[in-house]
Scaffold this active site. Sequence first.
Site, mmCIF file in Angstrom:
data_model
loop_
_atom_site.group_PDB
_atom_site.id
_atom_site.type_symbol
_atom_site.label_atom_id
_atom_site.label_comp_id
_atom_site.label_asym_id
_atom_site.label_seq_id
_atom_site.Cartn_x
_atom_site.Cartn_y
_atom_site.Cartn_z
ATOM 1 N N SER A 26 0.833 -1.191 0.000
ATOM 2 C CA SER A 26 0.000 0.000 0.000
ATOM 3 C C SER A 26 0.878 1.256 0.000
ATOM 4 C CB SER A 26 -0.954 -0.043 1.195
ATOM 5 O OG SER A 26 -1.977 0.906 1.045
ATOM 6 N N ASP A 82 -8.816 -5.017 -6.055
ATOM 7 C CA ASP A 82 -8.347 -3.974 -5.141
ATOM 8 C C ASP A 82 -8.362 -2.619 -5.855
ATOM 9 O OD1 ASP A 82 -7.130 -2.472 -3.178
ATOM 10 O OD2 ASP A 82 -5.257 -3.612 -3.157
ATOM 11 N N HIS A 138 -7.716 -5.528 -0.194
ATOM 12 C CA HIS A 138 -6.469 -4.762 -0.059
ATOM 13 C C HIS A 138 -5.537 -5.330 1.012
ATOM 14 C CE1 HIS A 138 -3.815 -1.432 -0.642
ATOM 15 N NE2 HIS A 138 -3.890 -1.089 0.625
#
Length: 172
Positions: A26, A82, A138
């Site tokens: 991320s 995602d 995610h």
Amino acid sequence: MQEVTRLVNLYKERGEQVSLTITGHSLGGALALLNAYEAAAALPGLPISVISFGAPRVGNIAFRDELHQMGVKTLRVVVKQDVVPKMPGLVFNEGLQLFDDITGTLEWVYTHVGAELKLDVRSSPYLKRGGFNFLGFHSLETYLHLVDGFAEHKRNVSIGGSKGCSFGEQGM
């Protein structure tokens, strides 16, 4: 960067072959790419790789091209469902390059860097089907589960990406 430079020099002086691999998930994946840029500028000639999981776009086309010129190799692992890797620039992104003749060079759009390994949550019998599960899609745990599943079951996956990455096509 001082400590990385110190360690690289220390091991080079000992005659060891040195490379740098930076990874993150991320925001950590986005920061890994920025750190790779800084490392490539500070340590020219050092082989540098980035492996990111679910990272958003970081820079524009010029940034991507500069990383390529610096020799930074990047593998982006993304889950198809995602949304984070589609940000920023869900609409205005590197896909607009197809319209360069009409729009001109769009230096302000965000673009991805390197090769992409796209995973699909539907490929695992252990993950929930249907619906939208933003946090689940995610999650780093989901990413690692899907990557592990490919390696464990010897499925053929292809890695394709933008210019500038020599990971090529591989089977796992």
